[in-house]
Design a protein around this motif. Structure first.
Motif, PDB file in Angstrom:
ATOM      1  N   MET A   1       0.839  -1.169   0.000  1.00  0.00           N
ATOM      2  CA  MET A   1       0.000   0.000   0.000  1.00  0.00           C
ATOM      3  C   MET A   1       0.892   1.242   0.000  1.00  0.00           C
ATOM      4  SD  MET A   1      -2.832   1.523   2.673  1.00  0.00           S
ATOM      5  CE  MET A   1      -2.241   0.570   3.992  1.00  0.00           C
ATOM      6  N   ILE A   2       0.478   2.251  -0.756  1.00  0.00           N
ATOM      7  CA  ILE A   2       1.171   3.535  -0.833  1.00  0.00           C
ATOM      8  C   ILE A   2       0.276   4.594  -0.204  1.00  0.00           C
ATOM      9  CG2 ILE A   2       2.110   5.299  -2.399  1.00  0.00           C
ATOM     10  CD1 ILE A   2       3.743   2.679  -2.257  1.00  0.00           C
ATOM     11  N   VAL A   3       0.889   5.454   0.590  1.00  0.00           N
ATOM     12  CA  VAL A   3       0.186   6.560   1.241  1.00  0.00           C
ATOM     13  C   VAL A   3       0.654   7.866   0.605  1.00  0.00           C
ATOM     14  CG1 VAL A   3      -0.246   7.732   3.436  1.00  0.00           C
ATOM     15  CG2 VAL A   3       0.114   5.251   3.398  1.00  0.00           C
ATOM     16  N   HIS A   4      -0.299   8.728   0.306  1.00  0.00           N
ATOM     17  CA  HIS A   4      -0.016  10.077  -0.202  1.00  0.00           C
ATOM     18  C   HIS A   4      -0.414  11.027   0.925  1.00  0.00           C
ATOM     19  CE1 HIS A   4       0.541  13.177  -3.235  1.00  0.00           C
ATOM     20  NE2 HIS A   4      -0.658  13.662  -2.981  1.00  0.00           N
ATOM     21  N   THR A   5       0.574  11.684   1.537  1.00  0.00           N
ATOM     22  CA  THR A   5       0.334  12.602   2.645  1.00  0.00           C
ATOM     23  C   THR A   5       0.477  14.028   2.146  1.00  0.00           C
ATOM     24  OG1 THR A   5       1.183  11.010   4.253  1.00  0.00           O
ATOM     25  CG2 THR A   5       1.143  13.315   4.934  1.00  0.00           C
ATOM     26  N   LEU A   6      -0.524  14.851   2.435  1.00  0.00           N
ATOM     27  CA  LEU A   6      -0.540  16.253   2.024  1.00  0.00           C
ATOM     28  C   LEU A   6      -0.585  17.135   3.261  1.00  0.00           C
ATOM     29  CD1 LEU A   6      -3.207  15.205  -0.378  1.00  0.00           C
ATOM     30  CD2 LEU A   6      -1.371  16.611  -1.267  1.00  0.00           C
ATOM     31  N   ILE A   7       0.195  18.194   3.256  1.00  0.00           N
ATOM     32  CA  ILE A   7       0.246  19.149   4.357  1.00  0.00           C
ATOM     33  C   ILE A   7      -0.155  20.503   3.784  1.00  0.00           C
ATOM     34  CG2 ILE A   7       1.746  20.251   6.059  1.00  0.00           C
ATOM     35  CD1 ILE A   7       3.512  17.691   5.838  1.00  0.00           C
ATOM     36  N   TYR A   8      -1.213  21.087   4.332  1.00  0.00           N
ATOM     37  CA  TYR A   8      -1.771  22.335   3.803  1.00  0.00           C
ATOM     38  C   TYR A   8      -1.640  23.478   4.791  1.00  0.00           C
ATOM     39  CZ  TYR A   8      -4.029  19.658   0.123  1.00  0.00           C
ATOM     40  OH  TYR A   8      -4.269  18.854  -0.948  1.00  0.00           O
ATOM     41  N   ARG A   9      -1.382  24.665   4.244  1.00  0.00           N
ATOM     42  CA  ARG A   9      -1.473  25.910   5.007  1.00  0.00           C
ATOM     43  C   ARG A   9      -2.349  26.848   4.183  1.00  0.00           C
ATOM     44  NH1 ARG A   9       3.755  29.123   6.947  1.00  0.00           N
ATOM     45  NH2 ARG A   9       4.089  29.271   4.713  1.00  0.00           N
ATOM     46  N   PHE A  10      -3.314  27.463   4.857  1.00  0.00           N
ATOM     47  CA  PHE A  10      -4.253  28.372   4.217  1.00  0.00           C
ATOM     48  C   PHE A  10      -4.035  29.793   4.722  1.00  0.00           C
ATOM     49  CE2 PHE A  10      -6.240  24.217   4.465  1.00  0.00           C
ATOM     50  CZ  PHE A  10      -6.734  24.030   3.182  1.00  0.00           C
ATOM     51  N   PRO A  11      -4.298  30.797   3.893  1.00  0.00           N
ATOM     52  CA  PRO A  11      -4.236  32.176   4.381  1.00  0.00           C
ATOM     53  C   PRO A  11      -5.257  32.385   5.505  1.00  0.00           C
ATOM     54  CG  PRO A  11      -4.328  32.138   1.976  1.00  0.00           C
ATOM     55  CD  PRO A  11      -4.596  30.734   2.449  1.00  0.00           C
ATOM     56  N   ASP A  12      -4.993  33.364   6.360  1.00  0.00           N
ATOM     57  CA  ASP A  12      -5.858  33.617   7.511  1.00  0.00           C
ATOM     58  C   ASP A  12      -7.295  33.943   7.126  1.00  0.00           C
ATOM     59  OD1 ASP A  12      -3.754  33.145   9.246  1.00  0.00           O
ATOM     60  OD2 ASP A  12      -3.235  35.281   9.428  1.00  0.00           O
ATOM     61  N   ASP A  13      -7.516  34.499   5.941  1.00  0.00           N
ATOM     62  CA  ASP A  13      -8.878  34.895   5.563  1.00  0.00           C
ATOM     63  C   ASP A  13      -9.705  33.750   4.958  1.00  0.00           C
ATOM     64  OD1 ASP A  13      -7.448  34.765   3.161  1.00  0.00           O
ATOM     65  OD2 ASP A  13      -8.389  36.571   2.330  1.00  0.00           O
ATOM     66  N   VAL A  14      -9.157  32.559   4.901  1.00  0.00           N
ATOM     67  CA  VAL A  14      -9.922  31.405   4.398  1.00  0.00           C
ATOM     68  C   VAL A  14     -10.725  30.828   5.572  1.00  0.00           C
ATOM     69  CG1 VAL A  14      -9.793  29.097   3.384  1.00  0.00           C
ATOM     70  CG2 VAL A  14      -8.271  30.911   2.572  1.00  0.00           C
ATOM     71  N   ALA A  15     -12.041  30.904   5.457  1.00  0.00           N
ATOM     72  CA  ALA A  15     -12.936  30.462   6.531  1.00  0.00           C
ATOM     73  C   ALA A  15     -12.938  28.936   6.668  1.00  0.00           C
ATOM     74  CB  ALA A  15     -14.358  30.950   6.251  1.00  0.00           C
ATOM     75  N   GLU A  16     -13.252  28.482   7.859  1.00  0.00           N
ATOM     76  CA  GLU A  16     -13.332  27.044   8.130  1.00  0.00           C
ATOM     77  C   GLU A  16     -14.333  26.360   7.199  1.00  0.00           C
ATOM     78  OE1 GLU A  16     -12.227  23.532   9.293  1.00  0.00           O
ATOM     79  OE2 GLU A  16     -11.238  25.338  10.007  1.00  0.00           O
TER      80      GLU A  16
END
Length: 112
Positions: A1-16
Motif C-alpha cells: 500500500m502507498i500513502v499520499h500525505t498532504l500538508i496544507y497551510r491556508f491564508p488567515d482569511d480562508v474560513a473554516e
C-alpha cells in the motif's frame, strides 16, 4: 500500500467552511476515481511553540491510500485531478507539501 500525505497551510482569511468544502470535494474526487482506497483529513493541533516555528506549519493534513505507485501515478495524471488542484488553489491560495510513502509503523524501539 502507498500513502499520499498532504500538508496544507491556508491564508488567515480562508474560513473554516471553505476548508471543509475543499476537503469534502477532495474526498469525492479521489474516491470516485476507483484508484484511491481510503481518504481522511484532520486539522493540525496547534501548540504555542508553533507561533515561533520556522518553515511551514500546517493547518490541515490529508492522506489517501492506493494499492501501488502505478495507481497513484494514474490518479495524479487524471485531467480532473489537475483541474481540481488548479481551481481550488486559485480560490483558496493554499500552500501544500506532499510525500508518497509506504505506511508508517511508529515504534517505541530505539535502534541498538
Amino acid at each position: 500500500m502507498i500513502v499520499h500525505t498532504l500538508i496544507y497551510r491556508f491564508p488567515d482569511d480562508v474560513a473554516e467552511e471553505q476548508r471543509a468544502e475543499f476537503f469534502d470535494a477532495m474526498r469525492q474526487l479521489v474516491l470516485k476515481t476507483g484508484l484511491i482506497k481510503g481518504f481522511d483529513h484532520k486539522p493540525h493541533l496547534w501548540l504555542p511553540a508553533d507561533d515561533r516555528a520556522r518553515g511551514m506549519t500546517a493547518a490541515s493534513i490529508a492522506q489517501f491510500t492506493c494499492d501501488d505507485l502505478d495507481s497513484l501515478q494514474k490518479f495524479s495524471e487524471l485531467p480532473e485531478v489537475y483541474d481540481f488542484v488548479t481551481d481550488w488553489k486559485r480560490r483558496l491560495r493554499f500552500e501544500a507539501a506532499y510525500a508518497n510513502h509506504e505506511a508508517l509503523t511508529p515504534s517505541s524501539d530505539l535502534p541498538s
